[in-house]
Design a protein around this motif. Structure first.
Motif, PDB file in Angstrom:
ATOM      1  N   MET A 179      10.915 -49.098  51.332  1.00  0.00           N
ATOM      2  CA  MET A 179      11.542 -49.467  49.992  1.00  0.00           C
ATOM      3  C   MET A 179      11.264 -48.382  49.037  1.00  0.00           C
ATOM      4  O   MET A 179      10.377 -48.374  48.196  1.00  0.00           O
ATOM      5  N   THR A 180      11.951 -47.243  49.264  1.00  0.00           N
ATOM      6  CA  THR A 180      11.672 -45.890  48.028  1.00  0.00           C
ATOM      7  C   THR A 180      12.813 -46.173  46.977  1.00  0.00           C
ATOM      8  O   THR A 180      13.805 -46.988  46.964  1.00  0.00           O
ATOM      9  N   ILE A 181      12.546 -45.364  45.869  1.00  0.00           N
ATOM     10  CA  ILE A 181      13.658 -45.054  44.741  1.00  0.00           C
ATOM     11  C   ILE A 181      14.920 -44.647  45.259  1.00  0.00           C
ATOM     12  O   ILE A 181      16.082 -45.148  45.002  1.00  0.00           O
ATOM     13  N   ARG A 182      14.734 -43.755  46.400  1.00  0.00           N
ATOM     14  CA  ARG A 182      16.051 -43.371  46.913  1.00  0.00           C
ATOM     15  C   ARG A 182      16.985 -44.389  47.456  1.00  0.00           C
ATOM     16  O   ARG A 182      18.266 -44.383  47.496  1.00  0.00           O
ATOM     17  N   LEU A 183      16.025 -45.386  48.418  1.00  0.00           N
ATOM     18  CA  LEU A 183      17.006 -46.513  49.114  1.00  0.00           C
ATOM     19  C   LEU A 183      17.476 -47.341  47.994  1.00  0.00           C
ATOM     20  O   LEU A 183      18.613 -47.867  48.229  1.00  0.00           O
ATOM     21  N   ALA A 184      16.573 -47.782  46.921  1.00  0.00           N
ATOM     22  CA  ALA A 184      17.071 -48.450  46.061  1.00  0.00           C
ATOM     23  C   ALA A 184      18.539 -47.973  45.114  1.00  0.00           C
ATOM     24  O   ALA A 184      19.316 -48.638  45.107  1.00  0.00           O
ATOM     25  N   VAL A 185      18.474 -46.784  45.052  1.00  0.00           N
ATOM     26  CA  VAL A 185      19.720 -45.955  44.298  1.00  0.00           C
ATOM     27  C   VAL A 185      20.871 -46.294  45.254  1.00  0.00           C
ATOM     28  O   VAL A 185      21.994 -46.290  44.934  1.00  0.00           O
ATOM     29  N   ALA A 186      20.522 -46.003  46.495  1.00  0.00           N
ATOM     30  CA  ALA A 186      21.688 -45.779  47.601  1.00  0.00           C
ATOM     31  C   ALA A 186      22.166 -47.424  47.494  1.00  0.00           C
ATOM     32  O   ALA A 186      23.420 -47.707  47.725  1.00  0.00           O
ATOM     33  N   GLY A 187      21.225 -48.488  47.409  1.00  0.00           N
ATOM     34  CA  GLY A 187      21.819 -49.761  47.255  1.00  0.00           C
ATOM     35  C   GLY A 187      22.728 -50.079  46.085  1.00  0.00           C
ATOM     36  O   GLY A 187      23.451 -50.949  46.220  1.00  0.00           O
TER      37      GLY A 187
ATOM     38  N   ILE B 144      24.507 -47.776  44.511  1.00  0.00           N
ATOM     39  CA  ILE B 144      25.601 -47.035  44.730  1.00  0.00           C
ATOM     40  C   ILE B 144      26.446 -47.728  45.609  1.00  0.00           C
ATOM     41  O   ILE B 144      27.828 -47.913  45.492  1.00  0.00           O
ATOM     42  N   PHE B 145      26.018 -48.360  46.648  1.00  0.00           N
ATOM     43  CA  PHE B 145      26.965 -49.233  47.910  1.00  0.00           C
ATOM     44  C   PHE B 145      27.402 -50.446  47.099  1.00  0.00           C
ATOM     45  O   PHE B 145      28.498 -50.497  47.307  1.00  0.00           O
ATOM     46  N   ILE B 146      26.754 -51.057  46.206  1.00  0.00           N
ATOM     47  CA  ILE B 146      27.269 -52.186  45.572  1.00  0.00           C
ATOM     48  C   ILE B 146      28.577 -51.761  44.733  1.00  0.00           C
ATOM     49  O   ILE B 146      29.381 -52.649  44.609  1.00  0.00           O
ATOM     50  N   TRP B 147      28.256 -50.924  43.715  1.00  0.00           N
ATOM     51  CA  TRP B 147      29.417 -50.490  42.962  1.00  0.00           C
ATOM     52  C   TRP B 147      30.642 -49.821  43.784  1.00  0.00           C
ATOM     53  O   TRP B 147      31.748 -50.092  43.383  1.00  0.00           O
ATOM     54  N   PHE B 148      30.113 -48.953  44.808  1.00  0.00           N
ATOM     55  CA  PHE B 148      31.474 -48.521  45.662  1.00  0.00           C
ATOM     56  C   PHE B 148      32.325 -49.564  46.156  1.00  0.00           C
ATOM     57  O   PHE B 148      33.490 -49.547  46.169  1.00  0.00           O
ATOM     58  N   LYS B 149      31.651 -50.655  46.817  1.00  0.00           N
ATOM     59  CA  LYS B 149      32.210 -51.843  47.330  1.00  0.00           C
ATOM     60  C   LYS B 149      32.963 -52.616  46.373  1.00  0.00           C
ATOM     61  O   LYS B 149      34.424 -52.814  46.795  1.00  0.00           O
ATOM     62  N   SER B 150      32.493 -52.684  45.211  1.00  0.00           N
ATOM     63  CA  SER B 150      32.969 -53.633  44.308  1.00  0.00           C
ATOM     64  C   SER B 150      34.262 -52.810  43.691  1.00  0.00           C
ATOM     65  O   SER B 150      35.415 -53.309  43.562  1.00  0.00           O
ATOM     66  N   VAL B 151      34.126 -51.573  43.295  1.00  0.00           N
ATOM     67  CA  VAL B 151      35.410 -50.790  43.001  1.00  0.00           C
ATOM     68  C   VAL B 151      36.449 -50.709  44.252  1.00  0.00           C
ATOM     69  O   VAL B 151      37.545 -50.591  43.559  1.00  0.00           O
TER      70      VAL B 151
END
Length: 348
Positions: A116-124, A126-133
């Motif tokens: 659980m790193t900052i990079r993984l959190a940022v990727a999560g 990004i995934f949320i907003w990509f799927k939502s958009v």
């Protein structure tokens, strides 16, 4: 008229509650460096705050008869629908990721600390907003064109009924409600089993009760030792049962809040999309929409203020606002905050 006033008051109250509660939780998390583990909770507050700023006021305009004079163009109506679908999707997907994060934090703590790193959190995020958009684009771009303008009260998924609407509502419900609900139920069921197992584990009896300094085989001595052990067990068993009941209550509240807010909304739209001859939602759609919007106001309480560390930090901020001398106490309390505290400890 009285019913209209009460409804308008409740909608405004929910909007203000969402604004204040989400801002408070965000400030606490961003202010305290050790609270970076709450990054997804902070992101949920950001989504809720954006919904309270943009989505809920538009919902008030669409739901209250006081704003019947408001007319939207095709582009404006599409923008309203875009905000609705995008923020609803982002909120539910964030809640799903929070549940998965808690599962790994409790069941696989070592793996969580490593991965659980900052990079993984940022990727999560990004995934949320990509799927939502992406879901929102599928809804808006290919939407059939209707009249040149429409009333604000009619600017919903029903504003241009057709086959596209039915397909979209089904896909939207599956991807943003049914699948997240399955994930949330499965994850919190696993968390409950872990909490129950932990609460039922045998607590070691203190050494003085197991091995007294001077062993005596007299009947009176044995009765005394046996009585002490019975009294100790009688105190431990209610504590275990109470911890198990707290775990059940907490998990039922979290899962129940999610279902109570979103199940009526998606059930209503699914039923209306597959029912032949349904053109508009009317009063029923307004009710289920605001039940869903209430999630934006209660999420910071269930996912933020129920956490003991966040509550303690809020209390310190309140004391500092009242000019209470914090000084060294605040630095020590933050540095001594247990990074290992997690959702399981809260349940127990």
């Amino acid at each position: 008229i009285a019913q209209e006033v009460v409804g308008l008051f409740c909608m405004i109250l929910l909007t203000l509650t969402a604004l204040v509660a989400n801002i408070v939780v965000m400030v606490i998390i961003l202010k305290t460096p050790l609270f970076r583990k709450f990054i997804f909770v902070c992101h949920l507050c950001v989504v809720n705050l954006l919904s309270a700023i943009f989505l809920m006021p538009l919902g008030i305009i669409s739901s209250s008869s006081c704003f019947n004079w408001v007319i939207y163009s095709i582009a404006e109506c599409k923008a309203v629908i875009f905000l609705n679908i995008c923020f609803i999707s982002a909120s539910i997907l964030t809640i799903s990721i929070i549940s998965v994060e808690r599962y790994y934090y409790i069941v696989h703590p070592l793996r969580y600390e490593v991965k659980m790193t900052i990079r993984l959190a940022v990727a999560g995020v990004i995934f949320i907003w990509f799927k939502s958009v992406l879901i929102t684009i599928l809804a808006v771009v290919a939407w059939p064109h209707g009249n040149g303008a429409t009333s604000a009260s009619r600017c919903t998924v029903y504003w241009s009924p057709g086959a596209h609407k039915k397909v979209f509502v089904i896909l939207f419900s599956i991807s943003c409600f049914i699948l997240p609900t399955i994930i949330i139920l499965a994850v919190y069921s696993s968390i409950y089993r872990v909490a129950r197992t932990a609460s039922l584990q045998q607590v070691p009896v203190p050494a003085q009760a197991v091995a007294p300094r001077h062993r005596c085989d007299s009947l009176a001595s044995q009765v005394t030792i046996l009585t002490a052990r019975i009294l100790m067990l009688s105190r431990l068993i209610p504590d275990r049962l109470l911890g198990s009941n707290k775990a059940i209550l907490t998990l039922v509240l979290i899962v129940g809040q999610f279902l109570c807010c979103w199940l009526p909304f998606f059930a209503f739209h699914l039923h209306s999309s597959v029912t032949v001859g349904t053109v508009g939602g009317g009063h029923g759609e307004m009710v289920v929409t605001w039940i869903a919007y209430s999630s934006f106001a209660v999420n910071p309480f269930f996912y933020g203020l129920l956490n003991r560390q966040i509550r303690e930090e809020l209390a310190r901020l309140r004391r500092s606002c009242l000019n209470h001398p914090l000084g060294q106490e605040l630095c020590l309390s933050i540095s001594e905050a247990s990074v290992q505290e997690n959702f399981l400890q809260f349940l127990q």
